[in-house]
Design a protein around this motif. Structure first.
Motif, PDB file in Angstrom:
ATOM      1  N   THR A  11       0.934  -1.222   0.055  1.00 35.00           N
ATOM      2  CA  THR A  11       0.031  -0.090  -0.043  1.00 35.00           C
ATOM      3  C   THR A  11       0.933   1.391   0.024  1.00 35.00           C
ATOM      4  O   THR A  11       0.588   2.267  -0.817  1.00 35.00           O
ATOM      5  CB  THR A  11      -0.752   0.013   1.261  1.00 35.00           C
ATOM      6  OG1 THR A  11      -1.740  -1.063   1.421  1.00 35.00           O
ATOM      7  CG2 THR A  11      -1.792   1.260   1.277  1.00 35.00           C
ATOM      8  N   LEU A  12       1.856   1.325   0.887  1.00 35.80           N
ATOM      9  CA  LEU A  12       2.781   2.604   1.019  1.00 35.80           C
ATOM     10  C   LEU A  12       3.702   2.801  -0.080  1.00 35.80           C
ATOM     11  O   LEU A  12       4.591   3.662  -0.116  1.00 35.80           O
ATOM     12  CB  LEU A  12       3.479   2.589   2.343  1.00 35.80           C
ATOM     13  CG  LEU A  12       2.215   2.856   3.427  1.00 35.80           C
ATOM     14  CD1 LEU A  12       3.298   2.687   4.792  1.00 35.80           C
ATOM     15  CD2 LEU A  12       1.678   4.141   3.340  1.00 35.80           C
ATOM     16  N   SER A  13       3.792   1.756  -0.896  1.00 38.72           N
ATOM     17  CA  SER A  13       4.718   1.648  -2.281  1.00 38.72           C
ATOM     18  C   SER A  13       3.926   2.141  -3.481  1.00 38.72           C
ATOM     19  O   SER A  13       4.569   2.369  -4.579  1.00 38.72           O
ATOM     20  CB  SER A  13       5.411   0.316  -2.547  1.00 38.72           C
ATOM     21  OG  SER A  13       6.139  -0.137  -1.347  1.00 38.72           O
ATOM     22  N   GLY A  14       2.529   2.295  -2.983  1.00 39.57           N
ATOM     23  CA  GLY A  14       1.813   2.860  -4.385  1.00 39.57           C
ATOM     24  C   GLY A  14       1.985   4.312  -4.580  1.00 39.57           C
ATOM     25  O   GLY A  14       2.811   4.687  -4.236  1.00 39.57           O
ATOM     26  N   THR A  15       1.002   4.657  -5.292  1.00 40.90           N
ATOM     27  CA  THR A  15       1.245   6.093  -6.077  1.00 40.90           C
ATOM     28  C   THR A  15       0.961   7.187  -5.028  1.00 40.90           C
ATOM     29  O   THR A  15       1.435   8.214  -5.016  1.00 40.90           O
ATOM     30  CB  THR A  15       0.190   6.274  -7.092  1.00 40.90           C
ATOM     31  OG1 THR A  15      -0.872   6.087  -6.788  1.00 40.90           O
ATOM     32  CG2 THR A  15       0.602   5.448  -8.424  1.00 40.90           C
ATOM     33  N   GLY A  16       0.217   6.836  -4.030  1.00 39.47           N
ATOM     34  CA  GLY A  16      -0.162   7.909  -3.020  1.00 39.47           C
ATOM     35  C   GLY A  16      -1.002   9.071  -3.425  1.00 39.47           C
ATOM     36  O   GLY A  16      -1.809   8.947  -4.214  1.00 39.47           O
ATOM     37  N   PRO A  17      -0.503  10.388  -3.122  1.00 39.80           N
ATOM     38  CA  PRO A  17       0.539  10.646  -2.113  1.00 39.80           C
ATOM     39  C   PRO A  17       0.046  10.172  -0.666  1.00 39.80           C
ATOM     40  O   PRO A  17      -0.869  10.427  -0.158  1.00 39.80           O
ATOM     41  CB  PRO A  17       0.806  12.050  -2.396  1.00 39.80           C
ATOM     42  CG  PRO A  17      -0.395  12.422  -2.743  1.00 39.80           C
ATOM     43  CD  PRO A  17      -1.128  11.561  -3.616  1.00 39.80           C
ATOM     44  N   PHE A  18       1.305   9.894   0.119  1.00 37.33           N
ATOM     45  CA  PHE A  18       1.189   9.668   1.526  1.00 37.33           C
ATOM     46  C   PHE A  18       2.198  10.896   2.353  1.00 37.33           C
ATOM     47  O   PHE A  18       3.192  11.027   1.925  1.00 37.33           O
ATOM     48  CB  PHE A  18       1.455   8.277   1.989  1.00 37.33           C
ATOM     49  CG  PHE A  18       0.550   7.384   1.192  1.00 37.33           C
ATOM     50  CD1 PHE A  18      -0.610   7.157   1.649  1.00 37.33           C
ATOM     51  CD2 PHE A  18       1.134   6.623   0.086  1.00 37.33           C
ATOM     52  CE1 PHE A  18      -1.489   6.200   0.829  1.00 37.33           C
ATOM     53  CE2 PHE A  18       0.414   5.637  -0.385  1.00 37.33           C
ATOM     54  CZ  PHE A  18      -0.869   5.339  -0.065  1.00 37.33           C
ATOM     55  N   ALA A  53      10.073  11.478  -0.809  1.00 30.90           N
ATOM     56  CA  ALA A  53       9.814  10.223  -1.444  1.00 30.90           C
ATOM     57  C   ALA A  53       9.034  10.315  -2.652  1.00 30.90           C
ATOM     58  O   ALA A  53       8.509  11.431  -3.031  1.00 30.90           O
ATOM     59  CB  ALA A  53       9.161   9.226  -0.534  1.00 30.90           C
ATOM     60  N   SER A  54       9.117   9.324  -3.706  1.00 34.29           N
ATOM     61  CA  SER A  54       8.469   9.755  -4.900  1.00 34.29           C
ATOM     62  C   SER A  54       7.054   9.539  -4.864  1.00 34.29           C
ATOM     63  O   SER A  54       6.285  10.177  -5.596  1.00 34.29           O
ATOM     64  CB  SER A  54       8.934   8.733  -5.800  1.00 34.29           C
ATOM     65  OG  SER A  54       8.644   7.320  -5.416  1.00 34.29           O
ATOM     66  N   ASN A  55       6.484   8.972  -3.873  1.00 33.87           N
ATOM     67  CA  ASN A  55       5.111   8.861  -3.482  1.00 33.87           C
ATOM     68  C   ASN A  55       4.823   9.658  -2.138  1.00 33.87           C
ATOM     69  O   ASN A  55       3.704   9.408  -1.599  1.00 33.87           O
ATOM     70  CB  ASN A  55       4.617   7.455  -3.687  1.00 33.87           C
ATOM     71  CG  ASN A  55       5.258   6.670  -2.714  1.00 33.87           C
ATOM     72  OD1 ASN A  55       6.331   7.248  -1.919  1.00 33.87           O
ATOM     73  ND2 ASN A  55       4.647   5.420  -2.228  1.00 33.87           N
ATOM     74  N   GLY A  56       5.444  10.372  -1.805  1.00 32.79           N
ATOM     75  CA  GLY A  56       4.993  11.223  -0.606  1.00 32.79           C
ATOM     76  C   GLY A  56       6.227  11.680   0.327  1.00 32.79           C
ATOM     77  O   GLY A  56       7.289  12.086  -0.444  1.00 32.79           O
ATOM     78  N   VAL A  57       6.116  12.174   1.563  1.00 33.74           N
ATOM     79  CA  VAL A  57       7.045  12.675   2.442  1.00 33.74           C
ATOM     80  C   VAL A  57       7.103  11.992   3.632  1.00 33.74           C
ATOM     81  O   VAL A  57       5.810  11.468   4.328  1.00 33.74           O
ATOM     82  CB  VAL A  57       6.674  14.297   2.543  1.00 33.74           C
ATOM     83  CG1 VAL A  57       5.457  14.453   3.097  1.00 33.74           C
ATOM     84  CG2 VAL A  57       8.212  14.741   3.304  1.00 33.74           C
ATOM     85  N   ILE A  58       8.162  11.847   4.395  1.00 36.46           N
ATOM     86  CA  ILE A  58       8.460  11.416   5.475  1.00 36.46           C
ATOM     87  C   ILE A  58       8.740  12.273   6.710  1.00 36.46           C
ATOM     88  O   ILE A  58       9.684  12.951   6.508  1.00 36.46           O
ATOM     89  CB  ILE A  58       9.297   9.872   5.567  1.00 36.46           C
ATOM     90  CG1 ILE A  58       8.927   8.945   4.775  1.00 36.46           C
ATOM     91  CG2 ILE A  58       9.501   9.513   7.167  1.00 36.46           C
ATOM     92  CD1 ILE A  58      10.093   7.981   4.513  1.00 36.46           C
TER      93      ILE A  58
END
Length: 233
Positions: A125-132, A216-221
Motif C-alpha cells: 500500500t505504501l509503495s503505491g502512487t499515494g501521495p502519503f 519520497a517519490s510517492n510522498g514525504v516522511i
C-alpha cells in the motif's frame, strides 16, 4: 676497218656468251630452290621473331600486359548506434527505489518501522502512487514502548491492531512540514492527530518531529520520537 669489224664481232660474241652463261647458271638451279625464293630473298630477318620482340620479353612469348592499378579499398561503414529503449524493462517500477517503503528500509533509523510495516502487510500500500505523509517513529521511539508490547504487536494474531496503530501515523496527502497548520489532521486510520507548531518546531500529539521532509517519490516522511496511539485504544 677490218680490225674494228672484228672487234665488234668479238664483243657481240662475248655479250652473247655471257647471256648464254647467265641463262645457264639460272637454269642450273633446282626448281625447288627457285620456288623457295632463293633468287628473290625475303625481307630482312630482323622483321621476324625473335628479333621483332619488344625489349625485355622472352622470345616466343606474348609481351606482358601492364598491371592494372589496384582499386582503393572501400572505407568501412560506421556501425549504427544502438537505439535507446523507449520503455523501462519488464518488471521495473518507476521511482521504486525512492518510494516511502524503500526509503524507510534504506534508513538505519527505521529498522523497527520497516519490520512492523511488513508484519502488517502495508508495504504494498505504501509503495503505491499515494501521495502519503508518514509520521514515522524512529527505532528509539519503538524502544520506548514497554518491552513486551512491541513483540506482541508483531505477532500474526495481532496484525489488525498493528495495522490500526500504523495507519494512525499516515495522512492521505503530501504535506511538507512548512505546510502543517495547528489543529487536527485526519489520518488513514480514521482518527485525527493534533498538530502544533512553534517556530520551526512541529509536534504531533505528544511526539516531536526530529527530522522533517524526507522526500519520497510517492510522498514525504517526517521522523518522530514517539509512537502515536489512536485515542480509542
Amino acid at each position: 676497218m677490218t680490225k674494228m669489224h672484228n672487234q665488234s664481232i668479238s664483243l657481240k660474241r662475248l655479250a652473247g656468251w655471257l647471256g648464254v652463261v647467265g641463262v645457264s647458271i639460272v637454269a642450273g638451279f633446282p626448281i625447288v630452290a627457285q620456288s623457295q625464293g632463293i633468287l628473290n630473298p625475303r625481307p630482312s630477318i630482323f622483321n621476324e621473331p625473335p628479333y621483332n620482340q619488344a625489349p625485355g620479353t622472352t622470345p616466343g612469348t606474348t609481351p606482358p600486359v601492364a598491371p592494372t592499378a589496384p582499386t582503393a579499398p572501400t572505407a568501412p561503414t560506421a556501425p549504427t548506434a544502438p537505439t535507446a529503449p523507449t520503455t523501462p524493462p519488464t518488471g521495473a517500477t518507476p521511482d521504486a527505489a525512492n518510494n516511502i517503503v524503500a526509503l524507510a528500509a534504506a534508513n538505519t533509523s527505521f529498522k523497527t518501522l520497516t519490520a512492523a510495516l511488513q508484519a502488517a502487510g502495508l508495504t504494498e500500500t505504501l509503495s503505491g502512487t499515494g501521495p502519503f505523509t508518514v509520521f514515522a517513529p524512529t527505532d528509539e521511539a519503538f524502544a520506548a514502548l514497554p518491552q513486551d508490547a512491541l513483540q506482541e504487536l508483531l505477532r500474526p494474531e495481532n496484525r489488525q491492531l498493528l495495522v490500526q496503530i500504523l495507519t494512525y501515523h499516515v495522512v492521505p496527502a503530501r504535506v511538507q512540514s512548512t505546510e502543517l497548520q495547528p489543529g487536527e489532521v485526519q489520518t488513514v486510520e480514521g482518527e485525527a492527530v493534533n498538530v502544533k507548531t512553534s517556530g520551526n518546531q512541529v509536534t504531533v500529539n505528544d511526539a516531536r518531529v526530529v527530522q522533517p521532509d524526507i522526500q519520497a517519490s510517492n510522498g514525504v516522511i517526517h521522523a518522530i520520537d514517539r509512537v502515536l496511539l489512536p485515542p480509542n485504544l
